[in-house]
Design a protein around this motif. Structure first.
Motif, PDB file in Angstrom:
ATOM      1  N   GLY A  11       0.812  -1.209   0.000  1.00 27.04           N
ATOM      2  CA  GLY A  11       0.000   0.000   0.000  1.00 27.04           C
ATOM      3  C   GLY A  11       0.845   1.259   0.000  1.00 27.04           C
ATOM      4  O   GLY A  11       0.552   2.219  -0.731  1.00 27.04           O
ATOM      5  N   ALA A  12       1.916   1.278   0.799  1.00 29.41           N
ATOM      6  CA  ALA A  12       2.794   2.448   0.869  1.00 29.41           C
ATOM      7  C   ALA A  12       3.502   2.688  -0.465  1.00 29.41           C
ATOM      8  O   ALA A  12       3.582   3.830  -0.948  1.00 29.41           O
ATOM      9  CB  ALA A  12       3.814   2.266   1.989  1.00 29.41           C
ATOM     10  N   CYS A  13       4.002   1.605  -1.068  1.00 22.08           N
ATOM     11  CA  CYS A  13       4.716   1.734  -2.345  1.00 22.08           C
ATOM     12  C   CYS A  13       3.772   2.143  -3.472  1.00 22.08           C
ATOM     13  O   CYS A  13       4.120   2.980  -4.322  1.00 22.08           O
ATOM     14  CB  CYS A  13       5.407   0.420  -2.688  1.00 22.08           C
ATOM     15  N   LEU A  27       8.837   0.724  -9.543  1.00 20.45           N
ATOM     16  CA  LEU A  27       9.625  -0.466  -9.207  1.00 20.45           C
ATOM     17  C   LEU A  27       9.355  -0.921  -7.775  1.00 20.45           C
ATOM     18  O   LEU A  27       9.227  -2.124  -7.515  1.00 20.45           O
ATOM     19  CB  LEU A  27      11.110  -0.166  -9.403  1.00 20.45           C
ATOM     20  N   LEU A  28       9.242   0.027  -6.850  1.00 19.83           N
ATOM     21  CA  LEU A  28       8.938  -0.342  -5.470  1.00 19.83           C
ATOM     22  C   LEU A  28       7.568  -0.995  -5.370  1.00 19.83           C
ATOM     23  O   LEU A  28       7.388  -1.985  -4.653  1.00 19.83           O
ATOM     24  CB  LEU A  28       9.004   0.906  -4.577  1.00 19.83           C
ATOM     25  N   ASP A  29       6.613  -0.456  -6.082  1.00 28.17           N
ATOM     26  CA  ASP A  29       5.254  -1.001  -6.077  1.00 28.17           C
ATOM     27  C   ASP A  29       5.255  -2.438  -6.590  1.00 28.17           C
ATOM     28  O   ASP A  29       4.700  -3.348  -5.959  1.00 28.17           O
ATOM     29  CB  ASP A  29       4.369  -0.104  -6.960  1.00 28.17           C
ATOM     30  N   GLU A  30       5.900  -2.655  -7.722  1.00 21.97           N
ATOM     31  CA  GLU A  30       5.887  -3.975  -8.341  1.00 21.97           C
ATOM     32  C   GLU A  30       6.701  -4.991  -7.534  1.00 21.97           C
ATOM     33  O   GLU A  30       6.299  -6.150  -7.401  1.00 21.97           O
ATOM     34  CB  GLU A  30       6.408  -3.862  -9.771  1.00 21.97           C
ATOM     35  N   LEU A  31       7.832  -4.565  -7.003  1.00 22.30           N
ATOM     36  CA  LEU A  31       8.650  -5.489  -6.222  1.00 22.30           C
ATOM     37  C   LEU A  31       7.965  -5.862  -4.912  1.00 22.30           C
ATOM     38  O   LEU A  31       8.086  -7.005  -4.447  1.00 22.30           O
ATOM     39  CB  LEU A  31      10.021  -4.871  -5.945  1.00 22.30           C
ATOM     40  N   ALA A  32       7.237  -4.927  -4.328  1.00 22.47           N
ATOM     41  CA  ALA A  32       6.505  -5.249  -3.103  1.00 22.47           C
ATOM     42  C   ALA A  32       5.451  -6.322  -3.366  1.00 22.47           C
ATOM     43  O   ALA A  32       5.275  -7.253  -2.568  1.00 22.47           O
ATOM     44  CB  ALA A  32       5.846  -3.989  -2.538  1.00 22.47           C
TER      45      ALA A  32
END
Length: 274
Positions: free
Chosen positions: A67-69, A83-88
């Motif tokens: 959620g944060a990403c 990238l942060l969203d997808e990796l999370a």
């Protein structure tokens, strides 16, 4: 990577309409559900975590990270945010597979050494994370495919279950997942049509629906895991705050053994008596 708008991905919602600081307002705000429910789930799943698998805390915690990403990405549309969203998301899938992948589908070696299977999943997750940096534009489509084996595994487990309450939850989980995917696909491929209808907000609905489908699937896998690990404790699917209203309550796993009675179960019982 940090520059706003540096991501090659831009969803249907118009940018900076409601705030000069938030690119996609609805897509950003819709991630609040990822912060609201996991703390409740951490509290409700204490009996399961203490007696079956404490790894579920990692899954609930990772949902908050997702959620944060996602919020950061949709607020900035930066490549780093994407990238942060997808990796999370990738690491949530990895944690769930490591914890709940059914033993009967594993080779004998991994059945006897479950921790080695977890290390294998970890290695795959690390490798996939590095590969995700090569072609960021295709990551979203690649991540969508991870839902397919998850759904197959869930259907396989449900086919072995004769508990009607669990089956109803499984049916709702599948229906919500299909609806979520429909929202994602429509927002991605038919943006012009929805923009002409003045409703370019399907990706925001994707966030809400996929969270519901994801945590519901985790509840179901936790139920099957508890039935396998502690069948003597008679794991049961319960709902909080009112066990009678499935649609309006949060599902969780209760354990009936006296030694496992917790504040959560006591609190739920008191709610039923009110």
């Amino acid at each position: 990577m940090l520059k706003p708008g540096s991501s090659p991905v831009d969803w249907c919602e118009s940018n900076y309409i409601y705030s000069p600081f938030i690119a996609e307002y609805a897509n950003t705000v819709s991630n609040i559900i990822f912060f609201a429910l996991p703390p409740v789930l951490i509290w409700l799943f204490q009996p399961y975590a203490n007696n079956c698998n404490r790894g579920i805390y990692v899954v609930w915690g990772m949902l908050i990270v997702v959620g944060a990403c996602s919020m950061y990405f949709h607020a900035t549309l930066s490549l780093l945010g994407q990238l942060l969203d997808e990796l999370a998301i990738l690491w949530v899938f990895s944690a769930a597979f490591a914890i709940w992948f059914p033993n009967r589908f594993l080779p004998l070696y991994f059945r006897r050494n479950r921790s080695h299977f977890s290390f294998l999943v970890l290695a795959v997750a690390v490798t996939s994370s590095l590969l995700a940096l090569i072609q960021p534009a295709f990551n979203a489509f690649a991540l969508m495919t991870l839902g397919v084996p998850t759904l197959v595994l869930l259907v396989s487990e449900l086919n072995r279950c004769d508990n009607t309450r669990v089956l109803r939850l499984g049916l709702r989980c599948g229906a919500v997942w299909i609806l979520a995917v429909a929202c994602w696909v429509n927002d991605k491929l038919f943006c012009e049509t929805w923009s002409n209808l003045n409703f370019p907000y399907l990706h925001a609905f994707w966030h809400i629906l996929i969270f519901i489908a994801s945590y519901t699937a985790c509840v179901l896998f936790a139920y099957f895991d508890a039935k396998h690990q502690v069948p003597e404790q008679d794991p049961v699917l319960k709902y909080w705050p009112n066990d009678r209203y499935e649609f309006l309550s949060v599902p969780y796993i209760g354990l009936s053994g006296r030694s496992l009675t917790t504040e959560v179960d006591n609190f739920v019982r008191k709610q039923h008596l009110i």
